[in-house]
Motif scaffolding. Structure first.
Motif, PDB file in Angstrom:
ATOM      1  N   LEU B  63       0.821  -1.327   0.026  1.00 58.18           N
ATOM      2  CA  LEU B  63       0.058   0.137  -0.089  1.00 58.18           C
ATOM      3  C   LEU B  63       0.840   1.392  -0.102  1.00 58.18           C
ATOM      4  CD1 LEU B  63      -2.888  -0.823   1.982  1.00 58.18           C
ATOM      5  CD2 LEU B  63      -2.430  -1.778  -0.176  1.00 58.18           C
ATOM      6  N   LEU B  64       2.098   1.064   0.577  1.00 54.86           N
ATOM      7  CA  LEU B  64       2.947   2.131   0.737  1.00 54.86           C
ATOM      8  C   LEU B  64       3.500   2.528  -0.636  1.00 54.86           C
ATOM      9  CD1 LEU B  64       4.550   3.384   3.303  1.00 54.86           C
ATOM     10  CD2 LEU B  64       6.217   3.018   1.624  1.00 54.86           C
ATOM     11  N   ALA B  65       3.489   1.427  -1.438  1.00 57.11           N
ATOM     12  CA  ALA B  65       4.051   1.485  -2.994  1.00 57.11           C
ATOM     13  C   ALA B  65       2.850   2.071  -3.714  1.00 57.11           C
ATOM     14  CB  ALA B  65       4.130   0.064  -3.806  1.00 57.11           C
ATOM     15  N   VAL B  66       1.564   2.200  -3.584  1.00 51.86           N
ATOM     16  CA  VAL B  66       0.612   2.601  -4.305  1.00 51.86           C
ATOM     17  C   VAL B  66       0.459   4.344  -3.696  1.00 51.86           C
ATOM     18  CG1 VAL B  66      -2.032   3.072  -4.270  1.00 51.86           C
ATOM     19  CG2 VAL B  66      -1.139   0.652  -3.975  1.00 51.86           C
ATOM     20  N   CYS B  67       0.758   4.438  -2.629  1.00 50.03           N
ATOM     21  CA  CYS B  67       0.788   5.836  -2.240  1.00 50.03           C
ATOM     22  C   CYS B  67       2.138   6.498  -2.856  1.00 50.03           C
ATOM     23  CB  CYS B  67       0.693   6.191  -0.619  1.00 50.03           C
ATOM     24  SG  CYS B  67      -0.651   5.413  -0.039  1.00 50.03           S
ATOM     25  N   TYR B  68       3.036   5.926  -2.888  1.00 46.49           N
ATOM     26  CA  TYR B  68       4.456   6.425  -2.987  1.00 46.49           C
ATOM     27  C   TYR B  68       4.347   7.141  -4.543  1.00 46.49           C
ATOM     28  CZ  TYR B  68       9.158   7.895  -2.874  1.00 46.49           C
ATOM     29  OH  TYR B  68      10.177   8.687  -2.919  1.00 46.49           O
ATOM     30  N   GLY B  69       3.613   6.552  -5.578  1.00 50.13           N
ATOM     31  CA  GLY B  69       3.320   6.657  -6.994  1.00 50.13           C
ATOM     32  C   GLY B  69       2.500   7.982  -7.107  1.00 50.13           C
ATOM     33  N   LEU B  70       1.652   8.369  -6.202  1.00 52.86           N
ATOM     34  CA  LEU B  70       0.727   9.368  -6.278  1.00 52.86           C
ATOM     35  C   LEU B  70       1.434  10.889  -6.349  1.00 52.86           C
ATOM     36  CD1 LEU B  70      -1.695   8.343  -3.411  1.00 52.86           C
ATOM     37  CD2 LEU B  70      -1.914   8.110  -5.893  1.00 52.86           C
ATOM     38  N   GLY B  71       2.844  11.021  -6.099  1.00 50.30           N
ATOM     39  CA  GLY B  71       3.533  12.576  -6.155  1.00 50.30           C
ATOM     40  C   GLY B  71       3.523  12.626  -7.304  1.00 50.30           C
ATOM     41  N   ALA B  72       4.040  11.799  -8.099  1.00 47.57           N
ATOM     42  CA  ALA B  72       4.352  11.785  -9.685  1.00 47.57           C
ATOM     43  C   ALA B  72       3.010  11.922 -10.469  1.00 47.57           C
ATOM     44  CB  ALA B  72       5.001  10.517 -10.181  1.00 47.57           C
ATOM     45  N   THR B  73       1.939  11.408  -9.924  1.00 46.62           N
ATOM     46  CA  THR B  73       0.662  11.763 -10.472  1.00 46.62           C
ATOM     47  C   THR B  73       0.216  13.084 -10.549  1.00 46.62           C
ATOM     48  OG1 THR B  73      -0.014   9.375 -10.410  1.00 46.62           O
ATOM     49  CG2 THR B  73      -1.761  10.764 -10.852  1.00 46.62           C
ATOM     50  N   ALA B  74       0.313  13.536  -8.957  1.00 47.82           N
ATOM     51  CA  ALA B  74      -0.418  15.043  -8.962  1.00 47.82           C
ATOM     52  C   ALA B  74       0.597  15.876  -9.757  1.00 47.82           C
ATOM     53  CB  ALA B  74      -0.177  15.106  -7.287  1.00 47.82           C
ATOM     54  N   THR B  75       1.873  15.672  -9.862  1.00 47.38           N
ATOM     55  CA  THR B  75       2.742  16.680 -10.553  1.00 47.38           C
ATOM     56  C   THR B  75       2.306  16.556 -12.186  1.00 47.38           C
ATOM     57  OG1 THR B  75       4.545  15.950  -9.126  1.00 47.38           O
ATOM     58  CG2 THR B  75       5.108  17.078 -10.821  1.00 47.38           C
ATOM     59  N   ALA B  76       2.050  15.485 -12.695  1.00 51.00           N
ATOM     60  CA  ALA B  76       1.895  15.347 -13.987  1.00 51.00           C
ATOM     61  C   ALA B  76       0.685  15.956 -14.374  1.00 51.00           C
ATOM     62  CB  ALA B  76       1.620  13.787 -14.321  1.00 51.00           C
ATOM     63  N   VAL B  77      -0.530  15.688 -13.351  1.00 49.26           N
ATOM     64  CA  VAL B  77      -1.892  16.087 -13.888  1.00 49.26           C
ATOM     65  C   VAL B  77      -1.810  17.875 -13.731  1.00 49.26           C
ATOM     66  CG1 VAL B  77      -4.170  16.617 -12.864  1.00 49.26           C
ATOM     67  CG2 VAL B  77      -2.977  14.355 -12.681  1.00 49.26           C
TER      68      VAL B  77
END
Ligand code: ATP
Ligand code: MG
Lengths: 312, 249
Positions: B63-77
């Motif tokens: 689950l930490l891996a799920v959350c860790y990817g979110l920073g990149a998603t927010a930046t990309a959006v």
């Protein structure tokens, strides 16, 4: 074909308490080119953004392709193509991928899609850089790609916001040819420009926007009749020479302070040679000789009594 | 080809972006693996969790891996919104959610890649779950559900942020949340205050569900709470994202 492609009445838009569009009315006949002419900050982009459903109007009604922009935005979007003032291209894709993206979104069949992309790359002279990332493109290449993307899906009404600003003369000609080609296919074109010459070359009707209001509307010829036409300006060394020259050219206007004479002319070589020969015959010589064609500044000066924002 | 849905087209676009700038994905895959090595080798012996530590911590790190990817998603959006291409999409007759759906799906798929890498490393470290095929399917289901929920919320955060930098920072609380859950150590071992927080925050039931499934002994109470949390978060994120997207001209 009898109903207009675009009809705008009482269009108003303000940002905060800064009124940008203050009640604008115009109609664009289907299959014609309409040009909105205005200096920086006149409200051209704001008008385009409202007409293309990007911005909500504060008042007035706008119908595009027969649909109300406020209540039938999707139908409007399905009918139009837009090339905004700033290139709307995906920097992280290549030119070809950008076009393919449009083809996919318009759901052009796979057989046709590839052909559409190839044709547009060819037509816009982008074949060589098709596989390069757009982030490496020059400004002019971006604009061309931008327009090419707009043409995917064959929209019947096209909006072009300053399509030739920043293009070199050759690319500008190419752009003009493309617009003419579109019109020949029956497409309606709404374009904004800062150049009277461009409106003159392309438009069936021109509207001049100044500080949120349309100060003039008509054919390019109508407009040009309202401004001083092309003329030759001669500056002399002495008042007596100016006097002599003024007697020589009927219809000329003199500026005593500058010792200058303004002679109406079409600017062609024949009439210029005739004019110079005439001076020669009477042994008159001008210190300075220049040909003036009316530009946006002249139009503005004549229509509004003040110069354009840029030169103020 | 002519039936391609706009969301799929947008997803392909997101993948091309990622392929051209793979650092963020690399980061999202590598970081959880590094954390796993660290927790298992450096701290593992310090935590008494009743079972092999690698068995305990793997679900949490998933689950930490799920959350860790979110920073990149927010930046990309966010950076997508500041580019001109968005205006083109807006004046086209394509579903306005498609751009956002593309980002969410890309985010979920990145999550799955990161989790696959993590689980692979876990097996090398002696990870030995009792889970059968059905349990594994359940695990994937929960992870994907969480990925979608967190993905929509992150897309909303990315849209609401002023710049790509602040968007990355806005996602930090989401990245931190698993640390204050039963992911790394059981909630009972935490200090008061944090413990209550850990017991009631959404990640704990999600992690416990995954843990239960991997033990082949799922608890329906945790599962219901986990699904309810995910659906709620997804809904809030989705509605928030849509309204922000429409407002941002
Ligand atoms: N988002 C905004 N917020 C506040 N004011 C704005 C905004 N966008 C435009 N304006 C103002 O509205 C006026 C008209 O802007 P607009 O972009 O429509 O001009 P334009 O005719 O397209 O000019 P240009 O030739 O420079 O492109 C300007 O005074 C500008 O400062
Ligand atoms: Mg403009």
């Amino acid at each position: 074909m009898t109903s207009p492609a675009i009809s705008v009445s009482g269009l108003r838009k303000a940002y905060g308490d800064k009124v940008v569009l203050d009640g604008i009315d115009f109609e664009v006949a289907a299959g014609s080119v309409f040009s909105l002419l205005g200096p920086n900050g006149a409200g051209k982009t704001t008008t385009v953004n409202v007409l293309t459903t990007l911005l909500k109007a504060d008042g007035g009604t706008v119908r595009v392709a027969g649909h109300d922009i406020a209540t039938e935005a999707r139908a409007v979007r399905a009918a139009i193509g837009v090339t905004g003032q700033f290139a709307a291209v995906d920097e992280l894709l290549s030119g070809q991928e950008n076009l393919q993206l449009m083809v996919d979104l318009h759901r052009v069949g796979s057989g046709q899609g590839g052909r559409v992309v190839a044709e547009l790359l060819e037509r816009f002279d982008l074949v060589e850089s098709a596989r390069k990332l757009v982030s490496t493109y020059s400004g002019g290449m971006r604009r061309k790609l931008d327009l090419a993307m707009t043409l995917v899906g064959n929209p019947r009404i096209i909006f072009l916001d300053e399509p030739t600003t920043g293009l070199d003369p050759r690319s500008r000609r190419t752009m003009w040819e493309i617009v003419r080609g579109l019109v020949a296919d029956g497409v309606t074109v709404f374009l904004t420009t800062q150049y009277l010459e461009e409106a003159d070359q392309l438009a069936d009707r021109v509207a001049v926007l100044d500080q949120g209001r349309l100060v003039a509307q008509g054919t390019p010829d109508d407009l040009k009749r309202q401004v001083p036409g092309t003329h030759v300006r001669l500056r002399f060394a002495t008042v007596s020479e100016l006097d002599a020259a003024a007697r020589l050219f009927t219809g000329s206007t003199r500026d005593d302070e500058a010792l200058a004479l303004r002679v109406p002319s079409d600017g062609g070589t024949k009439s210029l040679r005739a004019l110079l020969d005439r001076l020669d015959e009477h042994s008159l010589g001008a210190e300075e000789f220049s040909v003036h064609t009316p530009d946006l500044d002249d139009v503005f000066l004549a229509l509004t009594g003040h110069a354009t924002e840029a030169t103020r | 080809m002519s039936t391609k849905s706009p969301s799929l087209v947008m997803l392909r676009r997101n993948f091309k972006h990622i392929a051209r700038n793979p650092t963020s994905v690399f980061n999202a895959v590598l970081m959880p693996v590094v954390l796993m090595l660290m927790f298992v080798y450096v701290f593992g012996d310090a935590f008494d969790v009743g079972v092999d530590y690698v068995d305990y911590v793997t679900p949490g790190l998933m689950l930490l891996a799920v959350c860790y990817g979110l920073g990149a998603t927010a930046t990309a959006v966010n950076s997508d919104m500041t580019k001109g291409i968005i205006n083109r999409f807006k004046v086209m007759d394509v579903s306005r959610g498609a751009v956002l759906t593309g980002h969410v799906v890309a985010s979920v798929l990145t999550n799955l890649i990161a989790i696959a890498a993590l689980v692979g490393v876990a097996f090398l470290l002696g990870f030995n779950p009792a889970a059968g095929l059905l349990d594994w399917l359940g695990v994937i289901g929960v992870v994907v559900l969480l990925g979608f929920a967190a993905g929509w919320l992150t897309v909303a955060l990315g849209l609401a942020a002023k710049s790509p930098e602040t968007a990355g920072i806005a996602a930090v609380p989401l990245v931190m949340l698993p640390f204050f859950s039963s992911a790394i150590v059981p909630a009972e071992k935490m200090g008061p205050g944090i413990r209550q927080f850990a017991e009631y925050q959404p990640f704990t039931p999600v992690i416990e569900t995954v843990r239960g499934l991997l033990d082949s002994a799922p608890s329906s109470g945790d599962a219901i709470a986990a699904v309810a949390w995910c659906v709620g978060i997804a809904l809030v994120g989705y509605l928030w994202a849509r309204s922000t997207f429409t407002k941002r001209a």
